[in-house]
Enzyme design. Structure first.
Site, PDB file in Angstrom:
ATOM      1  N   HIS A 228       0.903   5.407   1.007  1.00 17.43           N
ATOM      2  CA  HIS A 228       0.223   6.025   2.052  1.00 17.43           C
ATOM      3  C   HIS A 228       0.867   7.493   2.126  1.00 17.43           C
ATOM      4  O   HIS A 228       2.063   7.560   2.207  1.00 17.43           O
ATOM      5  CB  HIS A 228       0.322   5.191   3.463  1.00 17.43           C
ATOM      6  CG  HIS A 228      -0.551   6.306   4.505  1.00 17.43           C
ATOM      7  ND1 HIS A 228      -1.886   6.291   4.469  1.00 17.43           N
ATOM      8  CD2 HIS A 228      -0.276   7.060   5.423  1.00 17.43           C
ATOM      9  CE1 HIS A 228      -2.384   7.135   5.363  1.00 17.43           C
ATOM     10  NE2 HIS A 228      -1.004   7.358   6.198  1.00 17.43           N
TER      11      HIS A 228
ATOM     12  N   ASP B 200      -2.766   0.661   8.105  1.00 18.84           N
ATOM     13  CA  ASP B 200      -1.312   1.201   7.763  1.00 18.84           C
ATOM     14  C   ASP B 200      -0.512   0.789   8.778  1.00 18.84           C
ATOM     15  O   ASP B 200       0.525   1.548   9.078  1.00 18.84           O
ATOM     16  CB  ASP B 200      -1.526   2.595   7.825  1.00 18.84           C
ATOM     17  CG  ASP B 200      -2.317   2.997   6.575  1.00 18.84           C
ATOM     18  OD1 ASP B 200      -2.561   2.287   5.454  1.00 18.84           O
ATOM     19  OD2 ASP B 200      -3.168   4.127   6.735  1.00 18.84           O
TER      20      ASP B 200
ATOM     21  N   SER C 122       4.929   6.984   2.589  1.00 21.48           N
ATOM     22  CA  SER C 122       5.445   5.474   2.827  1.00 21.48           C
ATOM     23  C   SER C 122       4.824   4.632   1.954  1.00 21.48           C
ATOM     24  O   SER C 122       3.731   4.546   1.494  1.00 21.48           O
ATOM     25  CB  SER C 122       4.946   5.286   4.549  1.00 21.48           C
ATOM     26  OG  SER C 122       5.256   5.986   5.461  1.00 21.48           O
TER      27      SER C 122
ATOM     28  N   ASN D  52       0.887  -1.266   0.045  1.00 24.14           N
ATOM     29  CA  ASN D  52       0.089   0.119  -0.001  1.00 24.14           C
ATOM     30  C   ASN D  52       0.826   1.168  -0.052  1.00 24.14           C
ATOM     31  O   ASN D  52       2.001   1.382   0.521  1.00 24.14           O
ATOM     32  CB  ASN D  52      -0.815   0.121   1.312  1.00 24.14           C
ATOM     33  CG  ASN D  52      -1.795   1.233   1.299  1.00 24.14           C
ATOM     34  OD1 ASN D  52      -2.259   1.700   0.277  1.00 24.14           O
ATOM     35  ND2 ASN D  52      -2.146   1.550   2.595  1.00 24.14           N
TER      36      ASN D  52
HETATM   37  C1  GAR Z   1      -2.461   8.585  -2.622  1.00 25.99           C
HETATM   38  O1  GAR Z   1      -2.061   9.942  -1.996  1.00 25.99           O
HETATM   39  C2  GAR Z   1      -2.473   7.559  -1.470  1.00 25.99           C
HETATM   40  O2  GAR Z   1      -1.426   7.353  -0.953  1.00 25.99           O
HETATM   41  C3  GAR Z   1      -3.755   7.865  -0.918  1.00 25.99           C
HETATM   42  O3  GAR Z   1      -4.569   8.278  -1.932  1.00 25.99           O
HETATM   43  C4  GAR Z   1      -3.946   8.901  -3.025  1.00 25.99           C
HETATM   44  C5  GAR Z   1      -4.636   8.521  -4.198  1.00 25.99           C
HETATM   45  O4  GAR Z   1      -4.276   9.268  -5.061  1.00 25.99           O
HETATM   46  N1  GAR Z   1      -4.037   6.536  -0.040  1.00 25.99           N
HETATM   47  C6  GAR Z   1      -4.462   6.724   1.090  1.00 25.99           C
HETATM   48  O5  GAR Z   1      -4.534   7.828   1.969  1.00 25.99           O
HETATM   49  C7  GAR Z   1      -4.768   5.217   1.735  1.00 25.99           C
HETATM   50  N2  GAR Z   1      -5.074   5.456   3.075  1.00 25.99           N
HETATM   51  P1  GAR Z   1      -4.371   9.078  -6.640  1.00 25.99           P
HETATM   52  O6  GAR Z   1      -5.931   8.558  -6.868  1.00 25.99           O
HETATM   53  O7  GAR Z   1      -4.247  10.427  -7.525  1.00 25.99           O
HETATM   54  O8  GAR Z   1      -3.373   8.191  -7.214  1.00 25.99           O
END
Ligand code: GAR
Length: 203
Positions: A108, A144, A135, A106
């Site tokens: 984060h 997480d 991360s 994942n």
């Molecule tokens: C990313 O920043 C990812 O790390 C986060 O969602 C975003 C997706 O962006 N995920 C989380 O927060 C999971 N807990 P994207 O759709 O533009 O790739």
């Protein structure tokens, strides 16, 4: 060649960066399928790259377990070596994690273990943090809380909004994620469910 399934919920900008990296014939991993928990905007990238996709709509199931069982079934059709959560905004049921661990990672937008959960960027700002980060972790049963594979700090600037900070974190996430997948594919990074063993700050 490492085969990868990517799961998303949103715009898929990190997915897009991964697709661009994987388009290089020298990249040692291939994205074979993209899945989502809803009709996510990011599925457009699957179409653009001619990669199959599927949706397991969260709303169509009565429980996390039932949704997870269908997601598991869809993944098993493709048998990826690695499952990458790239902005999948759902906690996976334990049964699904057990099925794929430790080959499920994942990304984060925070320097874990600080600010886990669905609002990592917002929570860092609310806490008045002067730095946060990005991360890449192995998914485990917690939120997480799995072994950290790579992470990097990102400074919080005065006047940052959730959007401005998140947009500065995302390029770091992309770089880390692509590098982690490259290292897994090359056998340089061996995934293990054992917490802490790969944490860069544990040495
Ligand atoms: C990313 O920043 C990812 O790390 C986060 O969602 C975003 C997706 O962006 N995920 C989380 O927060 C999971 N807990 P994207 O759709 O533009 O790739």
């Amino acid at each position: 060649m490492l085969t990868v399934a990517v799961l998303i919920s949103g715009t898929g900008s990190n997915l897009r960066a991964l697709l661009d990296a994987a388009a290089d014939p020298g990249f040692p991993a291939r994205i074979i399928v993209i899945g989502a928990d809803r009709e996510a905007d990011g599925l457009f990238h699957a179409e653009a790259f001619g990669i199959p996709s599927f949706v397991v709509p969260w709303d169509a199931f009565e429980s996390r377990e039932a949704w997870g069982a269908e997601l598991d079934a869809q993944l098993k059709v493709w048998q990826p070596d690695l499952v990458v959560l790239s902005g999948l905004m759902r906690l996976l049921p334990q049964t699904l994690v057990a099925e794929w661990a430790p080959n499920i990672i994942n990304t984060h937008p925070a320097y874990l273990p600080a600010f886990p959960g669905a609002h990592g960027v917002r929570d860092a700002l609310a806490a008045g943090a002067t730095q946060t980060g990005a991360s890449v972790i192995v998914v485990d049963d917690g939120v997480d809380s799995g072994p950290i594979l790579a992470q990097e700090h990102v400074a919080v600037h005065p006047g940052d909004t959730e959007t401005s900070l998140h947009e500065r974190i995302k390029p770091v996430e992309r770089r880390l994620l692509i590098d982690v997948i490259r290292r897994i594919a090359g056998g340089e990074l061996v995934l293990s469910a054992r917490a802490g063993s790969t944490r860069p700050d544990s040495h």
